[in-house]
Design an enzyme around this catalytic site. Sequence first.
Site, mmCIF file in Angstrom:
data_model
loop_
_atom_site.group_PDB
_atom_site.id
_atom_site.type_symbol
_atom_site.label_atom_id
_atom_site.label_comp_id
_atom_site.label_asym_id
_atom_site.label_seq_id
_atom_site.Cartn_x
_atom_site.Cartn_y
_atom_site.Cartn_z
ATOM 1 N NE ARG A 38 -6.721 1.680 7.339
ATOM 2 C CZ ARG A 38 -6.752 1.458 8.660
ATOM 3 N NH1 ARG A 38 -6.436 0.274 9.149
ATOM 4 N NH2 ARG A 38 -7.108 2.414 9.490
ATOM 5 C CG HIS A 64 -9.710 -3.984 10.104
ATOM 6 N ND1 HIS A 64 -9.658 -3.158 9.013
ATOM 7 C CD2 HIS A 64 -9.012 -3.356 11.076
ATOM 8 C CE1 HIS A 64 -8.952 -2.065 9.313
ATOM 9 N NE2 HIS A 64 -8.556 -2.164 10.575
HETATM 10 P P1 NDP Z 1 2.249 6.584 12.177
HETATM 11 O O1 NDP Z 1 1.806 7.692 11.293
HETATM 12 O O2 NDP Z 1 2.551 6.906 13.605
HETATM 13 O O3 NDP Z 1 3.564 5.901 11.555
HETATM 14 C C1 NDP Z 1 3.670 5.580 10.217
HETATM 15 C C2 NDP Z 1 5.062 5.015 9.948
HETATM 16 O O4 NDP Z 1 5.109 4.560 8.598
HETATM 17 C C3 NDP Z 1 6.185 6.043 10.110
HETATM 18 O O5 NDP Z 1 7.313 5.438 10.673
HETATM 19 C C4 NDP Z 1 6.462 6.462 8.668
HETATM 20 O O6 NDP Z 1 7.774 6.899 8.419
HETATM 21 C C5 NDP Z 1 6.229 5.157 7.946
HETATM 22 N N1 NDP Z 1 5.935 5.392 6.524
HETATM 23 C C6 NDP Z 1 4.888 6.046 5.982
HETATM 24 N N2 NDP Z 1 4.970 6.039 4.645
HETATM 25 C C7 NDP Z 1 6.097 5.374 4.333
HETATM 26 C C8 NDP Z 1 6.733 5.016 3.122
HETATM 27 N N3 NDP Z 1 6.216 5.380 1.938
HETATM 28 N N4 NDP Z 1 7.881 4.323 3.175
HETATM 29 C C9 NDP Z 1 8.430 3.980 4.367
HETATM 30 N N5 NDP Z 1 7.869 4.259 5.558
HETATM 31 C C10 NDP Z 1 6.720 4.962 5.539
HETATM 32 O O7 NDP Z 1 1.137 5.465 12.087
HETATM 33 P P2 NDP Z 1 0.700 4.388 13.195
HETATM 34 O O8 NDP Z 1 1.913 3.643 13.633
HETATM 35 O O9 NDP Z 1 -0.133 5.022 14.233
HETATM 36 O O10 NDP Z 1 -0.280 3.441 12.351
HETATM 37 C C11 NDP Z 1 0.153 2.802 11.163
HETATM 38 C C12 NDP Z 1 -1.035 2.216 10.428
HETATM 39 O O11 NDP Z 1 -1.518 1.059 11.099
HETATM 40 C C13 NDP Z 1 -2.289 3.093 10.342
HETATM 41 O O12 NDP Z 1 -2.149 4.081 9.343
HETATM 42 C C14 NDP Z 1 -3.357 2.086 9.998
HETATM 43 O O13 NDP Z 1 -3.442 1.928 8.610
HETATM 44 C C15 NDP Z 1 -2.832 0.785 10.615
HETATM 45 N N6 NDP Z 1 -3.689 0.346 11.721
HETATM 46 C C16 NDP Z 1 -4.291 -0.871 11.643
HETATM 47 C C17 NDP Z 1 -5.116 -1.319 12.645
HETATM 48 C C18 NDP Z 1 -5.733 -2.667 12.619
HETATM 49 O O14 NDP Z 1 -6.618 -2.942 13.438
HETATM 50 N N7 NDP Z 1 -5.306 -3.556 11.747
HETATM 51 C C19 NDP Z 1 -5.400 -0.480 13.831
HETATM 52 C C20 NDP Z 1 -4.677 0.755 13.845
HETATM 53 C C21 NDP Z 1 -3.866 1.169 12.805
HETATM 54 P P3 NDP Z 1 8.390 8.198 9.153
HETATM 55 O O15 NDP Z 1 8.723 7.708 10.533
HETATM 56 O O16 NDP Z 1 9.568 8.521 8.373
HETATM 57 O O17 NDP Z 1 7.306 9.244 9.148
#
Ligand code: NDP
Length: 304
Positions: free
Chosen positions: A219, A267
Amino acid sequence: MAVLFLSTAARAQVFREAFAHALPDVAFHVGEAPDPLRVRWIVTWNAPDDLATRYPNLRQIFSIGAGVDQFDLGLIPAHVGVVRMLEPGIGAQMGEYATLATLAMHRDLPRYLARQQVAEWAPGENLPAPRRRVGVMGLGQLGTLVIDRLRPFGFDLAGYSRSIRAIDGVSCFTDLAPFLARTDILICLLPLTMQTRGILDAALFAKLPRGARLVHLGRGAQLVAADLIAALDQGQLSAAMLDVTDPEPLPADHPLWRHPSVILTPHIASQTSAAEGAAHVIAGVSADLAGRPVAGLIDRRRGY
Ligand code: NDP
């Protein structure tokens, strides 16, 4: 019982037909519900401000896009489930884009595009993929899929997440500094939360090896754009490919548009397909009606 749909007319049409077919007993309203007390589920990108008072029987709010960071969770009553969009096309498209961007960074595409502008024929030396260390921040649905897509190229792969993960052939970190120290191409696929806002800043860039590259797919608000530009201008970073910015759209006079080391896309890494999105929401509503867990329900304390 009713669903309230708050998105574009084109999507509404697809959702309406899918709901009529799959759940004919659930009323489907677009834009406004004649009886707000009957609304159990809302499908939207932005949560209505009066959500808590107007829809007292609401059970879940479904995001029409992959993230839920656009919602102010403080305005959504604690008993209402917040559900993110899970549809297979999002992952498939993200896999394509991340591969494109990683290869563009690996093969120095921004540098060659800049040289093309001035008709300069100047081949550099190619680095073999096993010597390029790629690091993925966020090992969720998308981060793990991207790692799988990058595997066949033979990159030296690592990942970073909040909780410890074990992925075959991938060095997994929960500690940011050692992860950054071994990362030549950093791919950000973190959700936007209080902890990740502004995480891509000068302090983080300084922990990467000199000349590292950034692929930002999470984001826009996770990136401090001025710090990125300074890091590029000082050579701490050598290139970046960005799919998300803050704000979106980026103003026409923003320096990121014209920076020679930056490739920018609006995006478009992944877009939700209306048909697949409808299938996800229908599965969620059906699960809720049957008393089963709803796929994609976020942990509201973590914010993702
Ligand atoms: P998930 O919720 O499946 O995974 C999030 C990951 O980030 C997890 O591994 C989590 O850790 C990790 N995480 C979250 N907070 C932290 C932190 N503070 N420090 C370290 N690691 C952290 O999300 P998705 O993979 O489905 O999607 C990720 C993001 O991609 C979405 O939230 C969105 O913002 C973005 N996105 C962008 C798109 C685009 O077109 N550019 C399209 C779709 C999504 P843990 O495994 O420990 O929970």
